[in-house]
Design a protein around this motif. Structure first.
Motif, PDB file in Angstrom:
ATOM      1  N   LYS A  47       0.895  -0.951   0.024  1.00 14.00           N
ATOM      2  CA  LYS A  47       0.127   0.245  -0.071  1.00 14.00           C
ATOM      3  C   LYS A  47       0.750   1.440   0.038  1.00 14.00           C
ATOM      4  O   LYS A  47       0.807   2.153  -0.967  1.00 14.00           O
ATOM      5  N   GLY A  48       1.974   0.758   0.871  1.00 16.45           N
ATOM      6  CA  GLY A  48       2.451   1.946   0.669  1.00 16.45           C
ATOM      7  C   GLY A  48       3.478   1.960  -0.441  1.00 16.45           C
ATOM      8  O   GLY A  48       3.999   3.458  -0.846  1.00 16.45           O
ATOM      9  N   TRP A  49       3.874   1.352  -1.137  1.00 12.93           N
ATOM     10  CA  TRP A  49       4.346   1.942  -2.079  1.00 12.93           C
ATOM     11  C   TRP A  49       3.765   1.584  -3.966  1.00 12.93           C
ATOM     12  O   TRP A  49       3.983   2.925  -4.443  1.00 12.93           O
ATOM     13  N   ILE A  50       2.486   1.344  -3.704  1.00 12.40           N
ATOM     14  CA  ILE A  50       1.278   1.815  -4.176  1.00 12.40           C
ATOM     15  C   ILE A  50       0.846   3.919  -4.720  1.00 12.40           C
ATOM     16  O   ILE A  50       0.634   4.010  -4.859  1.00 12.40           O
ATOM     17  N   ASN A  51       0.665   3.603  -3.412  1.00 12.74           N
ATOM     18  CA  ASN A  51       0.576   4.870  -2.671  1.00 12.74           C
ATOM     19  C   ASN A  51       1.544   6.318  -3.081  1.00 12.74           C
ATOM     20  O   ASN A  51       1.653   7.780  -3.107  1.00 12.74           O
ATOM     21  N   GLY A  52       3.390   5.996  -2.879  1.00 11.66           N
ATOM     22  CA  GLY A  52       3.961   6.322  -3.800  1.00 11.66           C
ATOM     23  C   GLY A  52       4.547   6.630  -4.886  1.00 11.66           C
ATOM     24  O   GLY A  52       5.381   6.988  -4.839  1.00 11.66           O
ATOM     25  N   THR A 101      -4.394   9.144 -11.787  1.00 12.84           N
ATOM     26  CA  THR A 101      -5.039   9.988 -10.685  1.00 12.84           C
ATOM     27  C   THR A 101      -5.679   8.593  -8.786  1.00 12.84           C
ATOM     28  O   THR A 101      -5.763   7.976  -8.266  1.00 12.84           O
ATOM     29  N   LYS A 125      -5.115   4.351  -6.796  1.00 11.52           N
ATOM     30  CA  LYS A 125      -5.146   3.732  -5.490  1.00 11.52           C
ATOM     31  C   LYS A 125      -6.255   3.391  -4.654  1.00 11.52           C
ATOM     32  O   LYS A 125      -6.505   3.097  -4.583  1.00 11.52           O
ATOM     33  N   ARG A 126      -7.648   4.719  -5.748  1.00 16.66           N
ATOM     34  CA  ARG A 126      -8.709   4.090  -6.017  1.00 16.66           C
ATOM     35  C   ARG A 126      -9.341   2.575  -5.935  1.00 16.66           C
ATOM     36  O   ARG A 126      -9.622   1.965  -5.453  1.00 16.66           O
ATOM     37  N   TYR A 137      -5.894  -3.284 -12.398  1.00 11.88           N
ATOM     38  CA  TYR A 137      -6.722  -1.655 -12.963  1.00 11.88           C
ATOM     39  C   TYR A 137      -6.357  -1.645 -13.764  1.00 11.88           C
ATOM     40  O   TYR A 137      -5.593  -2.375 -15.342  1.00 11.88           O
ATOM     41  N   ARG A 176       3.955  -1.415 -13.098  1.00  8.01           N
ATOM     42  CA  ARG A 176       2.431   0.033 -12.948  1.00  8.01           C
ATOM     43  C   ARG A 176       2.213   0.397 -13.640  1.00  8.01           C
ATOM     44  O   ARG A 176       3.303   0.293 -14.721  1.00  8.01           O
TER      45      ARG A 176
END
Length: 361
Positions: free
Chosen positions: A125-130, A136, A139-140, A314, A334
Protein backbone atom coordinates in the motif's frame (compact mmCIF):
# COMPACT_ATOMS: atom_id res chain seq x y z
CA UNK A 1 4.16 -41.58 -5.73
CA UNK A 2 7.05 -39.37 -4.64
CA UNK A 3 8.28 -39.36 -1.05
CA UNK A 4 8.24 -36.00 0.69
CA UNK A 5 8.78 -34.36 4.07
CA UNK A 6 6.12 -32.86 6.31
CA UNK A 7 6.20 -31.51 9.84
CA UNK A 8 3.65 -32.40 12.54
CA UNK A 9 3.33 -31.19 16.12
CA UNK A 10 4.40 -33.78 18.71
CA UNK A 11 1.79 -32.42 21.13
CA UNK A 12 -1.42 -32.29 19.09
CA UNK A 13 -0.56 -33.59 15.60
CA UNK A 14 -1.37 -30.36 13.75
CA UNK A 15 0.84 -28.74 11.11
CA UNK A 16 4.05 -26.97 12.04
CA UNK A 17 4.72 -23.76 10.09
CA UNK A 18 7.95 -21.80 10.03
CA UNK A 19 7.51 -18.98 12.57
CA UNK A 20 8.78 -15.78 10.96
CA UNK A 21 11.46 -14.08 13.00
CA UNK A 22 11.76 -16.93 15.50
CA UNK A 23 13.98 -19.47 13.67
CA UNK A 24 11.49 -22.08 14.82
CA UNK A 25 8.58 -24.19 13.67
CA UNK A 26 5.33 -23.37 15.47
CA UNK A 27 2.16 -25.42 15.73
CA UNK A 28 -0.81 -23.75 14.03
CA UNK A 29 -3.18 -25.17 16.67
CA UNK A 30 -1.56 -25.36 20.10
CA UNK A 31 1.40 -23.00 19.62
CA UNK A 32 4.05 -25.61 20.47
CA UNK A 33 7.48 -24.40 19.30
CA UNK A 34 10.16 -26.58 17.71
CA UNK A 35 13.43 -24.58 17.45
CA UNK A 36 15.54 -24.76 14.29
CA UNK A 37 19.25 -24.89 15.00
CA UNK A 38 20.89 -21.79 13.54
CA UNK A 39 23.65 -22.82 11.13
CA UNK A 40 24.75 -19.75 9.10
CA UNK A 41 25.95 -20.53 5.60
CA UNK A 42 29.69 -20.20 5.10
CA UNK A 43 29.72 -17.22 2.74
CA UNK A 44 33.19 -18.19 1.53
CA UNK A 45 31.59 -21.32 0.11
CA UNK A 46 31.58 -21.36 -3.69
CA UNK A 47 31.26 -24.31 -6.02
CA UNK A 48 33.61 -24.38 -8.99
CA UNK A 49 31.64 -23.23 -12.03
CA UNK A 50 33.64 -25.02 -14.72
CA UNK A 51 33.59 -28.27 -12.81
CA UNK A 52 29.84 -28.03 -12.24
CA UNK A 53 28.79 -27.35 -15.82
CA UNK A 54 30.93 -30.23 -17.06
CA UNK A 55 28.92 -32.57 -14.81
CA UNK A 56 25.42 -31.20 -15.47
CA UNK A 57 23.25 -32.68 -18.19
CA UNK A 58 22.62 -30.37 -21.10
CA UNK A 59 18.86 -30.49 -20.53
CA UNK A 60 18.99 -29.52 -16.87
CA UNK A 61 16.70 -27.94 -15.72
CA UNK A 62 13.61 -29.67 -17.09
CA UNK A 63 10.06 -28.66 -16.24
CA UNK A 64 8.65 -30.95 -13.57
CA UNK A 65 5.33 -31.61 -11.84
CA UNK A 66 5.35 -33.72 -8.66
CA UNK A 67 2.41 -36.07 -8.11
CA UNK A 68 1.92 -36.72 -4.39
CA UNK A 69 -0.31 -38.72 -2.08
CA UNK A 70 -1.22 -36.72 1.03
CA UNK A 71 -0.33 -38.63 4.21
CA UNK A 72 -2.87 -36.56 6.13
CA UNK A 73 -6.10 -36.80 4.11
CA UNK A 74 -5.17 -39.47 1.55
CA UNK A 75 -5.86 -37.32 -1.53
CA UNK A 76 -3.66 -37.45 -4.61
CA UNK A 77 -2.60 -34.08 -6.00
CA UNK A 78 -0.01 -32.50 -8.31
CA UNK A 79 2.19 -29.59 -7.27
CA UNK A 80 2.34 -26.61 -9.64
CA UNK A 81 5.09 -26.75 -12.26
CA UNK A 82 8.63 -26.35 -10.87
CA UNK A 83 7.42 -26.14 -7.25
CA UNK A 84 8.80 -28.45 -4.56
CA UNK A 85 7.19 -27.03 -1.40
CA UNK A 86 3.49 -26.23 -1.09
CA UNK A 87 0.31 -27.15 0.78
CA UNK A 88 -2.04 -30.01 0.03
CA UNK A 89 -5.00 -28.30 -1.70
CA UNK A 90 -7.47 -30.46 0.25
CA UNK A 91 -6.25 -30.29 3.85
CA UNK A 92 -3.43 -27.70 3.84
CA UNK A 93 -0.73 -30.16 4.93
CA UNK A 94 2.69 -28.56 4.32
CA UNK A 95 4.81 -30.75 2.05
CA UNK A 96 8.43 -30.41 0.92
CA UNK A 97 9.79 -32.60 -1.88
CA UNK A 98 13.57 -33.19 -1.76
CA UNK A 99 15.24 -31.06 -4.44
CA UNK A 100 17.53 -33.94 -5.38
CA UNK A 101 14.55 -35.70 -6.99
CA UNK A 102 14.13 -32.86 -9.49
CA UNK A 103 17.41 -30.99 -9.98
CA UNK A 104 21.05 -31.95 -10.10
CA UNK A 105 22.02 -28.94 -7.97
CA UNK A 106 20.38 -28.46 -4.60
CA UNK A 107 20.21 -25.15 -2.69
CA UNK A 108 23.23 -24.27 -0.57
CA UNK A 109 21.35 -21.88 1.64
CA UNK A 110 18.05 -20.23 2.47
CA UNK A 111 17.33 -16.71 3.66
CA UNK A 112 14.44 -17.16 6.11
CA UNK A 113 11.41 -14.87 6.00
CA UNK A 114 11.65 -11.90 8.34
CA UNK A 115 8.65 -9.92 7.06
CA UNK A 116 5.13 -11.02 8.06
CA UNK A 117 2.23 -11.06 5.63
CA UNK A 118 0.52 -8.04 7.20
CA UNK A 119 3.79 -6.09 6.94
CA UNK A 120 4.09 -7.07 3.26
CA UNK A 121 0.54 -5.90 2.57
CA UNK A 122 1.28 -2.58 4.28
CA UNK A 123 4.48 -2.23 2.24
CA UNK A 124 2.47 -2.72 -0.95
CA UNK A 125 0.00 0.00 0.00
CA UNK A 126 2.87 2.35 0.78
CA UNK A 127 4.51 1.55 -2.53
CA UNK A 128 1.41 2.06 -4.65
CA UNK A 129 0.55 5.32 -2.83
CA UNK A 130 4.04 6.65 -3.49
CA UNK A 131 4.19 5.98 -7.24
CA UNK A 132 5.09 9.05 -9.29
CA UNK A 133 3.19 9.75 -12.51
CA UNK A 134 0.61 7.09 -11.70
CA UNK A 135 -3.03 7.61 -12.74
CA UNK A 136 -4.92 9.55 -10.05
CA UNK A 137 -7.56 6.82 -9.78
CA UNK A 138 -4.98 4.07 -9.22
CA UNK A 139 -5.03 4.28 -5.42
CA UNK A 140 -8.84 3.95 -5.40
CA UNK A 141 -9.33 1.43 -8.18
CA UNK A 142 -6.36 -0.93 -7.87
CA UNK A 143 -7.82 -4.30 -6.88
CA UNK A 144 -5.68 -7.14 -5.56
CA UNK A 145 -6.01 -9.84 -8.20
CA UNK A 146 -4.84 -12.73 -6.03
CA UNK A 147 -3.87 -13.38 -2.41
CA UNK A 148 -0.33 -12.43 -1.50
CA UNK A 149 1.78 -15.59 -1.46
CA UNK A 150 4.91 -16.27 0.55
CA UNK A 151 7.38 -17.99 -1.73
CA UNK A 152 11.04 -18.91 -1.73
CA UNK A 153 12.51 -18.07 -5.13
CA UNK A 154 15.86 -19.52 -6.29
CA UNK A 155 18.69 -17.06 -6.84
CA UNK A 156 22.25 -17.66 -8.07
CA UNK A 157 25.20 -15.90 -6.42
CA UNK A 158 28.44 -15.72 -8.46
CA UNK A 159 32.03 -14.89 -7.54
CA UNK A 160 34.71 -14.13 -10.14
CA UNK A 161 38.07 -12.53 -10.77
CA UNK A 162 37.76 -10.63 -14.05
CA UNK A 163 40.73 -9.33 -16.05
CA UNK A 164 39.76 -6.99 -18.88
CA UNK A 165 41.66 -5.33 -21.72
CA UNK A 166 40.10 -2.34 -23.42
CA UNK A 167 40.48 0.29 -26.10
CA UNK A 168 38.82 3.68 -26.12
CA UNK A 169 39.30 7.42 -26.08
CA UNK A 170 39.97 10.02 -23.37
CA UNK A 171 38.47 13.48 -23.66
CA UNK A 172 39.95 16.43 -21.76
CA UNK A 173 38.14 19.75 -21.56
CA UNK A 174 39.99 22.93 -22.47
CA UNK A 175 38.82 26.52 -22.87
CA UNK A 176 39.34 28.82 -25.83
CA UNK A 177 37.87 32.06 -27.10
CA UNK A 178 35.75 32.55 -30.20
CA UNK A 179 34.36 35.59 -31.99
CA UNK A 180 30.58 35.60 -32.39
CA UNK A 181 28.15 38.07 -33.97
CA UNK A 182 25.16 38.89 -31.78
CA UNK A 183 22.43 41.54 -31.68
CA UNK A 184 22.66 44.04 -28.79
CA UNK A 185 20.01 46.76 -28.49
CA UNK A 186 18.97 46.17 -32.09
CA UNK A 187 22.51 46.44 -33.51
CA UNK A 188 24.84 43.58 -34.58
CA UNK A 189 28.11 43.46 -32.64
CA UNK A 190 31.13 41.17 -32.49
CA UNK A 191 31.77 39.69 -29.05
CA UNK A 192 34.47 37.45 -27.64
CA UNK A 193 33.21 34.45 -25.72
CA UNK A 194 34.96 31.68 -23.81
CA UNK A 195 33.86 28.21 -24.83
CA UNK A 196 34.74 24.71 -23.64
CA UNK A 197 36.00 22.19 -26.18
CA UNK A 198 37.21 18.60 -25.88
CA UNK A 199 40.63 17.26 -26.85
CA UNK A 200 40.43 13.52 -27.64
CA UNK A 201 43.24 10.95 -27.36
CA UNK A 202 43.27 7.20 -27.93
CA UNK A 203 43.66 5.05 -24.81
CA UNK A 204 44.04 1.32 -24.13
CA UNK A 205 44.89 -0.69 -21.05
CA UNK A 206 44.03 -3.49 -18.63
CA UNK A 207 41.88 -3.51 -15.49
CA UNK A 208 40.97 -6.05 -12.82
CA UNK A 209 37.67 -6.47 -10.93
CA UNK A 210 36.91 -8.83 -8.06
CA UNK A 211 33.24 -9.84 -7.71
CA UNK A 212 31.57 -11.45 -4.72
CA UNK A 213 27.98 -12.72 -4.61
CA UNK A 214 26.64 -11.17 -7.80
CA UNK A 215 22.96 -12.12 -7.61
CA UNK A 216 20.94 -13.27 -10.62
CA UNK A 217 17.50 -14.79 -10.88
CA UNK A 218 17.01 -18.54 -10.96
CA UNK A 219 13.28 -18.39 -11.68
CA UNK A 220 11.22 -17.55 -14.74
CA UNK A 221 8.07 -16.94 -12.70
CA UNK A 222 8.97 -13.23 -12.44
CA UNK A 223 10.06 -10.88 -15.25
CA UNK A 224 13.79 -10.41 -15.78
CA UNK A 225 13.26 -6.66 -15.31
CA UNK A 226 12.77 -7.41 -11.60
CA UNK A 227 16.39 -8.57 -11.31
CA UNK A 228 17.94 -5.30 -10.11
CA UNK A 229 15.41 -5.07 -7.30
CA UNK A 230 15.80 -8.76 -6.45
CA UNK A 231 19.56 -8.42 -5.90
CA UNK A 232 19.14 -6.43 -2.68
CA UNK A 233 19.79 -8.97 0.11
CA UNK A 234 21.77 -9.21 3.32
CA UNK A 235 23.64 -12.38 2.49
CA UNK A 236 25.05 -12.60 6.02
CA UNK A 237 21.64 -13.80 7.21
CA UNK A 238 21.69 -16.85 4.95
CA UNK A 239 21.31 -20.19 6.71
CA UNK A 240 22.42 -23.60 5.50
CA UNK A 241 19.61 -25.19 3.51
CA UNK A 242 17.05 -26.75 5.83
CA UNK A 243 13.61 -27.93 4.70
CA UNK A 244 12.10 -26.69 7.97
CA UNK A 245 12.40 -23.08 6.80
CA UNK A 246 10.10 -23.92 3.87
CA UNK A 247 7.21 -25.33 5.92
CA UNK A 248 4.12 -23.21 5.29
CA UNK A 249 5.54 -21.50 2.20
CA UNK A 250 5.81 -22.27 -1.47
CA UNK A 251 9.32 -22.94 -2.78
CA UNK A 252 10.40 -23.08 -6.41
CA UNK A 253 12.99 -25.19 -8.17
CA UNK A 254 15.48 -23.27 -10.28
CA UNK A 255 14.30 -22.89 -13.88
CA UNK A 256 17.24 -20.86 -15.16
CA UNK A 257 20.20 -23.19 -15.54
CA UNK A 258 23.73 -22.47 -14.41
CA UNK A 259 25.24 -21.38 -17.79
CA UNK A 260 22.33 -19.05 -18.54
CA UNK A 261 22.49 -17.64 -15.02
CA UNK A 262 26.22 -16.92 -15.41
CA UNK A 263 25.51 -15.01 -18.62
CA UNK A 264 23.05 -12.87 -16.65
CA UNK A 265 25.75 -12.34 -14.02
CA UNK A 266 28.17 -11.21 -16.73
CA UNK A 267 25.66 -8.53 -17.75
CA UNK A 268 25.59 -7.31 -14.15
CA UNK A 269 29.39 -7.41 -13.87
CA UNK A 270 29.80 -5.52 -17.14
CA UNK A 271 28.42 -2.32 -15.62
CA UNK A 272 31.12 -2.39 -12.94
CA UNK A 273 33.80 -3.32 -15.48
CA UNK A 274 32.78 -0.37 -17.68
CA UNK A 275 32.96 1.99 -14.70
CA UNK A 276 36.46 0.68 -13.87
CA UNK A 277 37.55 1.16 -17.49
CA UNK A 278 36.25 4.75 -17.51
CA UNK A 279 38.20 5.42 -14.33
CA UNK A 280 41.34 3.99 -15.91
CA UNK A 281 40.88 6.06 -19.07
CA UNK A 282 40.50 9.17 -16.93
CA UNK A 283 39.87 12.68 -18.20
CA UNK A 284 36.58 14.54 -18.38
CA UNK A 285 34.97 12.27 -20.96
CA UNK A 286 35.44 8.65 -21.95
CA UNK A 287 34.46 6.59 -24.97
CA UNK A 288 34.82 2.81 -24.74
CA UNK A 289 35.32 1.09 -28.07
CA UNK A 290 35.94 -2.48 -26.94
CA UNK A 291 36.30 -4.59 -23.78
CA UNK A 292 37.57 -8.16 -23.72
CA UNK A 293 37.17 -9.91 -20.36
CA UNK A 294 38.69 -13.10 -18.98
CA UNK A 295 36.61 -14.62 -16.14
CA UNK A 296 38.70 -16.63 -13.70
CA UNK A 297 38.07 -18.48 -10.43
CA UNK A 298 34.34 -18.45 -11.09
CA UNK A 299 32.32 -19.83 -8.21
CA UNK A 300 28.62 -20.00 -7.43
CA UNK A 301 26.02 -20.68 -4.75
CA UNK A 302 22.31 -21.46 -5.08
CA UNK A 303 20.20 -19.57 -2.54
CA UNK A 304 16.46 -19.58 -1.81
CA UNK A 305 15.28 -16.00 -1.23
CA UNK A 306 12.02 -15.05 0.55
CA UNK A 307 9.41 -13.01 -1.30
CA UNK A 308 5.78 -12.09 -0.94
CA UNK A 309 4.32 -12.25 -4.45
CA UNK A 310 0.98 -11.06 -5.79
CA UNK A 311 -0.68 -8.97 -8.50
CA UNK A 312 -3.25 -6.20 -8.78
CA UNK A 313 -5.74 -5.30 -11.49
CA UNK A 314 -6.26 -1.84 -12.95
CA UNK A 315 -8.46 -1.18 -15.98
CA UNK A 316 -8.63 -4.86 -16.95
CA UNK A 317 -4.87 -5.33 -16.87
CA UNK A 318 -2.86 -7.31 -14.33
CA UNK A 319 0.36 -5.97 -12.78
CA UNK A 320 2.71 -8.20 -10.76
CA UNK A 321 4.56 -7.05 -7.67
CA UNK A 322 6.85 -8.50 -5.02
CA UNK A 323 7.77 -7.61 -1.45
CA UNK A 324 11.27 -8.52 -0.30
CA UNK A 325 10.64 -11.02 2.50
CA UNK A 326 13.83 -9.98 4.27
CA UNK A 327 13.61 -6.16 4.34
CA UNK A 328 10.02 -5.37 3.30
CA UNK A 329 10.86 -3.29 0.21
CA UNK A 330 8.28 -3.35 -2.59
CA UNK A 331 8.67 -3.36 -6.36
CA UNK A 332 6.44 -4.19 -9.29
CA UNK A 333 4.88 -3.45 -12.60
CA UNK A 334 2.75 -0.33 -12.65
CA UNK A 335 0.60 1.86 -14.94
CA UNK A 336 1.71 5.34 -16.00
CA UNK A 337 -0.34 8.48 -16.53
CA UNK A 338 0.39 9.81 -20.02
CA UNK A 339 -1.32 13.09 -19.14
CA UNK A 340 0.93 13.72 -16.12
CA UNK A 341 4.09 12.89 -18.07
CA UNK A 342 3.12 15.11 -21.01
CA UNK A 343 2.17 17.86 -18.58
CA UNK A 344 5.61 17.71 -16.96
CA UNK A 345 7.36 17.81 -20.33
CA UNK A 346 5.31 20.83 -21.43
CA UNK A 347 6.09 22.59 -18.14
CA UNK A 348 9.82 22.00 -18.59
CA UNK A 349 9.71 23.24 -22.19
CA UNK A 350 7.77 26.35 -21.12
CA UNK A 351 10.24 27.19 -18.35
CA UNK A 352 13.21 26.63 -20.67
CA UNK A 353 11.62 28.87 -23.28
CA UNK A 354 11.04 31.67 -20.79
CA UNK A 355 14.61 31.41 -19.50
CA UNK A 356 15.90 31.65 -23.06
CA UNK A 357 13.79 34.75 -23.79
CA UNK A 358 14.94 36.52 -20.63
CA UNK A 359 18.59 35.68 -21.25
CA UNK A 360 18.51 37.23 -24.73
CA UNK A 361 16.83 40.49 -23.82
Amino acid sequence: MIAYTYFKCNQCGSDLDYAIGMHSLKCVSCGEVDPIEATPLDMFLAHDYKEAISAIDYFDPQAVNHELNCQNCGANFILPANVHAEECPYCDLNVVVPVALSRQLKPDGVMPFEVHQHQAEAAFKGWINGLWFAPTALKRKAVQAQPILGSYVPMWAFDAQVYSSYSGQRGDNYTTTVQVRTRVNGRMQTQTRTVVKIRWRNRSGNVHNSFDDVITMGSTSLPLKFQNFLSDWDMRKTQNYNEKFLSGFRSELYQIGLPEAFNLAKDVMLKTIQATVRGDIGGDHQIIHQINSDYRQVGFKLILAPMWVSAFNYKNKSYRYVINGQNGKAFGERPWSVYKIVGLILSIVSVAGLMYLFSNQ
